[in-house]
Write an enzyme that holds these catalytic residues in place. Structure first.
Site: not given
Ligand code: IPM
Ligand code: MN
Length: 371
Positions: A188, A220, A244, A248
């Site tokens: 970022k 993003d 993390d 997922d």
């Protein structure tokens, strides 16, 4: 016969159920390929808090650092959600990662063709998906100091040094070299100084790997690309928290969090665990998918013990059982019969036991690669 000691930490919730099947398959591979194994068990997580007053008791700590590799199930118990930090199961897992110094977490994501229809994404988007998330695991927000919380304010710190970024970046580039030679670094950098240092450092390390194509994405946009165009990604390198979250998200591609394995590597013994959590809602019912744990055993054999042939055999056995229509509840289609956790483990172990052996009688050593 080489004798290896694997410290087994089943943990909480579905951890013991899936770990039992992972062990079953590991023993099958050991028998088939003539590997000597000791598999002592140690407590971790909520169970360890109850038994020994700590989520990572001293005996467990002492055992893991002298093991050849560590196999973990899952930790977590909603009953301890508001416990003090030193008594939370997750604290035990973070302390374990830190103790072992396993800074590079490898999370491969590839789709078994028979399961493409099971993902909420259109099957054509999933064609050719084969990516590897390399998540920094022992730094960043999870560990940064200062940290703390009072009634009106709370603080966590995102901190990375050049050395921490360099070592995980090398694992990312080395992995890319053995794959499709593309590395997507996620940060970022438009907002965070830490990400600017991340990007500069990854770019510099990248000069040592001119054969690997490097791109940088903001997190993003990376989150969007991961579901919009997943087949275009090869190695995704990122810091702890972003990794993390993205891992997922990547599990959606495969249709179930229960499918995905991980290897956490550093200088000492590696830590091998499925990426799913303790799933307290289905614990004790014998319905959890053990494939993530079993595929972690394949990674343990390959990266932890440097035994490529038995690792290949475990992966091939998982594919064969899926090809033959074996499904646990999470990956069964509507009306499809589902296997229990143990039945799935038994089927995979059986295929491993009948794997044809290569010419050499002793297990082939791996290439000594990391990542
Ligand atoms: C994972 C888990 C852990 C993490 C939790 C249980 C602390 O979500 O391995 O991805 O956030 O690293
Ligand atoms: Mn997670």
């Amino acid at each position: 016969m080489t004798q290896f000691t694997i410290a087994v930490l089943p943990g909480d919730g579905i951890g013991p159920e899936v770990t039992a099947e992972a062990e079953r398959v590991l023993r099958a591979a050991a028998d088939r390929f003539g590997i000597g194994l000791a598999l002592p068990h140690y407590p971790v997580g909520a169970g360890a808090v109850t038994a020994a007053g700590s989520p990572l008791p001293a005996d467990t700590r002492a055992a893991v650092i002298k093991a050849d590799a560590v196999l973990l199930g899952a930790v977590g118990d909603p009953a301890l959600d508001s416990a003090p930090r030193e008594l939370k199961p997750e604290t035990g897992l973070l302390a374990l990662r830190s103790l072992l110094g396993v800074y590079a977490n490898l999370r491969p994501v590839s789709i078994h063709p028979a399961l493409a229809g099971h993902s909420p994404l259109r099957p054509d988007r999933l064609h050719g998906v084969d990516l590897l998330i390399v998540r920094e695991l022992t730094g960043g927000l999870y560990y940064g100091e200062p940290r703390g919380k009072n009634a009106v304010v709370a603080v966590n710190t995102l901190r990375y040094s050049v050395a921490e970024i360099e070592r995980v970046a090398r694992v990312g580039f080395e992995s890319a070299r053995r794959r499709r030679r593309m590395l997507t670094s996620v940060d970022k950098a438009n907002v965070l100084e830490v990400s600017q240092l991340w990007r500069e450092t990854v770019t510099r390390v990248g000069r040592e790997f001119p054969d690997v194509r490097l791109e940088h994405l903001y997190v993003d946009y990376a989150a969007m690309r991961l579901v919009a165009e997943p087949a275009a990604l090869d190695v995704v390198l990122t810091e702890n928290m972003f990794g993390d979250i993205l891992s997922d998200e990547a599990a959606v591609l495969v249709g179930s969090l229960g499918m995905l394995p991980s290897a956490s590597l550093g200088a000492g013994p590696g830590l091998f665990e499925p990426i799913h959590g303790s799933a307290p809602g289905i614990a004790g019912q014998g319905i959890a998918n053990p494939i993530g744990a079993i595929a972690s055993v394949a990674m343990l054999l390959r990266y932890g013990l440097k035994l490529a042939e038995p690792a290949d055999a475990v992966e091939a056995a998982i594919r064969a059982v899926l090809d033959a229509g074996g499904r646990t509840k999470d990956i069964a289609g509507p009306g499809e019969p589902a296997l229990g956790t143990q039945e799935m483990g038994e089927r995979i172990a059986k295929v491993v036991r009948s794997t044809p052996l290569a010419r050499s009688r002793s297990p082939r050593r791996g290439e000594g690669v990391r990542g």
